[in-house]
Design an enzyme around this catalytic site. Structure first.
Site, short mmCIF file in Angstrom:
data_model
loop_
_atom_site.label_atom_id
_atom_site.label_comp_id
_atom_site.label_asym_id
_atom_site.label_seq_id
_atom_site.Cartn_x
_atom_site.Cartn_y
_atom_site.Cartn_z
N ASN A 180 6.02 3.45 4.90
CA ASN A 180 5.55 3.32 3.51
C ASN A 180 5.54 4.66 2.77
O ASN A 180 5.23 4.71 1.58
CB ASN A 180 4.15 2.68 3.46
CG ASN A 180 3.04 3.61 3.94
OD1 ASN A 180 3.29 4.56 4.68
ND2 ASN A 180 1.83 3.33 3.52
N LYS A 181 5.90 5.75 3.43
CA LYS A 181 5.91 7.06 2.77
C LYS A 181 7.20 7.23 1.97
O LYS A 181 8.11 6.41 2.06
CB LYS A 181 5.78 8.18 3.80
CG LYS A 181 4.69 7.99 4.83
CD LYS A 181 3.31 8.39 4.35
CE LYS A 181 2.32 8.22 5.48
NZ LYS A 181 0.95 8.52 5.15
#
Ligand SMILES: *Cc1c(COP(=O)(O)O)cnc(C)c1O
Length: 371
Positions: free
Chosen positions: A182-183
């Site tokens: 999710n980064k």
């Protein structure tokens, strides 16, 4: 039934797939040539002397505390409005996170509250660049210098951000990034420590590799280390992601821009304030409901959005109210009212590089209807 809009999604192209397959066909899946290549590419982008790849952002934070000599009884001042890993990393070796409340507009640790929390045991400050916006590092450094404190920057959410023109992650003695999917960029799992400090770099390289000295033997372990290594498979993926990073940032700016345009006149929501001297690197798109909403109403809105196939989430529950923080550190509801008031009203909306204008319209329309 309308299709699902996911909360987050990685951005992987054929170039990443080819790079990973090439490693799988090679002889070295770990401790091979893709690691130094990834580190060099990353260090070049950030302009730091050292970049040390590791197995996660959490591992990177842990090794930095070891490298800085933060251990039993040492206090580290940090924010309760963050992902749990930032303050957990302090606990691993017996350090004690000491929380101070945040600024209600920037949602970052409030430097004006740091000094009052300093005791004779305070050894360090851990600012977190929350949601891709750098913390107020000049103010933090002026306090740290006055009191002789170490400064580690948790930049796990802020790759690509800048503070007064300098890259987030390079603003402390060391900075840490995380590459969970999710980064802003991903290696599946992974992390990177960046620093200009040769001693920290030496220790982190040793700690990630079972305490070996970088030029020592395979079975020589002068200190207690870990297996916090990244694989070459991950590093090959990471190198392509770094090379594509400007394109990735541009996509994220596009999506955030569309949301901001469509929500500009929405009085029932506010966004995190981005200081004029900072460039945000969009990590998540979080909105804050106005004070007239309470936690239960926020949770109701989240549930209804989810039932319409719209991925959304609370972001973040306060760290000090997690059960083991209440048990171990004696934290209580009411300790950090600004964090608690914010945390009860924030919502993360779907945010990733492939979101279309039509999807964003659907999210905004559904949200407005529920408000
Ligand atoms: C993601 C994150 C981490 C940890 O990264 P992992 O790679 O998942 O271990 C640490 N701190 C913050 C603020 C994060 O958002």
């Amino acid at each position: 039934m309308q299709s699902e809009i996911s909360l987050s999604a990685q951005d992987i192209t054929q170039a990443e797939i080819d790079a990973v397959v090439a490693v799988l066909r090679s002889e070295r899946l770990s401790l091979g040539p893709r690691i130094p290549e990834f580190e060099a590419e990353f260090a070049r982008r950030l302009g730091t002397r050292h970049a040390i790849a590791c197995s996660s952002g959490t591992a990177g934070l842990h090794m930095c505390w070891r490298a800085m000599g933060i251990g039993p009884g040492d206090e580290v001042i940090t924010t309760p409005f963050s992902f749990i890993a930032s303050s957990n990393s302090i606990l691993f070796d017996g350090g004690k996170p000491v929380f101070v409340d945040i600024d209600p507009q920037t949602w970052q640790i409030d430097p004006a509250r740091i000094e009052a929390a300093i005791t004779p045991r305070t050894k360090a400050v851990l600012p977190v660049d929350v949601f891709g916006v750098p913390a107020d590092m000049d103010a933090i450094w002026s306090i740290a210098r006055r009191h002789n404190l170490r400064v580690l920057e948790d930049s796990c959410e802020a790759l690509g951000a800048t503070y007064k023109g300098r890259p987030a992650g390079t603003l402390g003695e060391a900075g840490v990034f995380g590459f969970y999917p999710n980064k802003q960029m991903t290696t599946g799992e992974g992390g990177m420590v960046v620093t200009n400090n040769d001693d920290i770099a030496f220790m982190v390289r040793s700690l990630r590799n079972q305490g070996r000295d970088p030029d020592g033997g395979w079975l020589a372990h002068p200190r207690l280390g870990y297996n916090y290594r990244m694989t070459d498979i991950q590093a090959a993926l990471g190198t392509v992601q770094v090379r594509r990073f400007d394109e990735i940032l541009a996509q994220r700016d596009r999506v955030a821009g569309l949301y901001r345009e469509r929500l500009a006149d929405e009085r029932r929501l506010t966004l995190q304030r981005i200081p004029a001297d900072c460039r945000i690197s969009w990590f998540v798109f979080v909105v804050r409901l106005s004070d007239s909403y309470d936690r239960a109403q926020r949770d109701g809105i989240l549930r209804k959005l989810q039932s319409q196939g719209i991925g959304c989430s609370v972001y973040f529950p306060p760290i000090h109210l997690q059960p083991f923080y209440q048990e171990q550190l004696g934290c209580r509801q009411g300790d950090f009212p600004i964090t608690e008031a914010l945390s009860a009203r924030t919502m993360a909306l779907p945010f990733h590089n492939h979101l279309t204008e039509a999807e964003i319209d659907r999210v905004v329309k559904a949200l407005r209807a529920l408000l």
